[in-house]
Motif scaffolding. Structure first.
Motif, short mmCIF file in Angstrom:
data_model
loop_
_atom_site.label_atom_id
_atom_site.label_comp_id
_atom_site.label_asym_id
_atom_site.label_seq_id
_atom_site.Cartn_x
_atom_site.Cartn_y
_atom_site.Cartn_z
N ASP A 233 18.20 -5.91 -25.57
CA ASP A 233 17.12 -5.96 -25.40
C ASP A 233 16.43 -7.21 -25.09
O ASP A 233 16.73 -8.03 -25.72
N HIS A 235 12.06 -8.64 -24.36
CA HIS A 235 10.73 -8.38 -24.31
C HIS A 235 9.98 -9.76 -23.79
O HIS A 235 10.50 -10.95 -24.37
N HIS A 267 15.42 -2.34 -31.59
CA HIS A 267 15.91 -1.61 -30.32
C HIS A 267 17.18 -1.73 -29.62
O HIS A 267 17.71 -1.00 -29.30
MG MG Z 1 12.64 -2.82 -26.20
#
Ligand code: MG
Length: 385
Positions: A233, A235, A267
């Motif tokens: 993941d 971000h 995540h």
């Molecule tokens: Mg995420």
């Protein structure tokens, strides 16, 4: 010498509790019935018969695909002895020796089959059996008290295949018909004994187990292999957002942008768990188009993923996560994050590893514009841990 075999799968197997006959349940990809039939699917036998529940006879070629030799399929009767008699009746009159095998014994060996054929041809009736290893008690069933201890060395536990000269088996059936007390005959050796024929014992095989209960089948299936999944993941990091990883708030001037809380640790691990369970990914279960997941804490998604893993028959065994972030330092928070993850996964603290890494100033992560994480999760079958 012409040898015929009758594999008996006439029963519904109600003791196993599955909604299909137990002989159709699979062990390592092959049904119990298929395994039992395969053991006799060769040219030692001149004729081969499978006795099936009446409503399965028309599906025989689907139940038993890819047989090497020719088999006949016969409908079973109400009791075991009726099914066996129907199977034996389907053999030609010139078959000299008949083996009767219970389809619930899928692990019969070639050596055991040969022992039974040879001994049956020589003596008329041969039954494979194992010596009792426990102390044997003869009890009064009404009071469940012991009447006597039976000399153990005189007690042997019968298996199949049981072998008979055709003449002996036919005479045993005829005798049983004229003296039928209406009860179940549990093996063909019993028919031959009742008719007065000597029945000889050959060494059985401990591996030639009878699949009677769901536990027998689960034991034969063995533990399921562990499952592994990976997750990733990333971000963007922006001003004015809190930096929260695995429920731990980390003081910093920027935090991950996202529909949810942007917790890359949770995540990536959620994706690893779902991947290992073969249950899709985070986008399938918690789509960012669904307002329900707006601002959703990563630990909540992780907890839901664990429930999905359980429903798929697995449980987390361990997890290893690498967080890639230029600043701040994660080390002071690692143990708190591990404790949260271990609690949600339901594993020991030592089974959760979390490492922090920088990207050495390279790319967007290196410039501090993003945070990323890689995760690996290991699952074991529920109950195997
Ligand atoms: Mg995420």
């Amino acid at each position: 010498m012409r040898v015929g075999v009758v594999v008996v799968a006439g029963g519904r197997g109600s003791r196993v509790g599955a909604d299909q006959p137990k002989q159709l349940l699979a062990i390592a990809g092959r049904s119990i019935l298929q395994r039992s039939v395969d053991a006799f699917d060769d040219d030692r036998f001149c004729e081969r018969v499978v006795v099936l529940p009446a409503d399965y006879v028309n599906d025989a070629s689907t139940l038993l695909p890819a047989l090497a030799t020719a088999w006949r399929f016969v409908a079973g009767g109400a009791r075991r002895q009726d099914s066996v008699e129907a199977g034996v009746a389907a053999l030609s009159a010139d078959v000299d020796v008949v083996l009767v095998h219970d389809a619930a014994r899928p692990f019969v060996s070639r050596a055991l089959i040969t022992r039974v054929i040879d001994r049956a041809a020589a003596t008329g009736a041969a039954v494979p059996a194992l010596a009792a290893v426990e102390t044997v008690k003869h009890i009064d069933l009404a009071t469940m008290t012991v009447r006597a201890t039976v000399p153990r060395q005189e007690v042997w536990l019968a298996q199949t295949p049981q072998g008979f000269r055709r003449t002996v088996l036919s005479a045993a059936f005829a005798h049983n018909k004229s003296h039928d007390a209406g009860g179940d005959v549990t093996d063909e050796g019993m028919l031959a004994e009742r008719a007065g024929f000597p029945v000889t014992i050959v060494p059985g095989d401990a591996a030639n187990m009878k699949m009677t209960t769901a536990e027998d089948i689960a034991r034969a299936q063995g533990p399921r292999a562990p499952r592994v999944g990976t997750g990733y993941d990333l971000h963007r990091m922006v001003e004015g957002r809190p930096l929260v990883l695995a429920g731990v708030s980390i003081p910093f001037e920027r935090g991950p942008l996202g529909h949810s809380d942007g917790d890359v640790l949770c995540h990536s691990l959620t994706d690893a768990l779902l991947g290992a369970a073969g249950a899709g990914d985070i986008g399938k279960h918690f789509p960012n188009t669904d307002p329900a997941w707006k601002g959703a804490p990563g630990l909540d998604l992780l907890e839901r993923a664990v429930a999905i893993v359980h429903a798929a028959g697995f449980q987390p065994a361990s997890a290893d996560i690498t967080i890639i972030l230029e600043r701040p330092k994660l080390l002071p928070h690692i143990d708190a994050m591990r404790a949260d993850v271990a609690r949600v996964l339901g594993v020991d603290l030592s089974a959760v590893s979390i490492k922090g890494k920088t990207n050495e100033g390279v790319d967007a992560v290196g410039r501090g514009e993003a945070i990323a994480a890689h995760a690996v999760a290991v699952l074991t079958a529920r109950g195997d841990a």
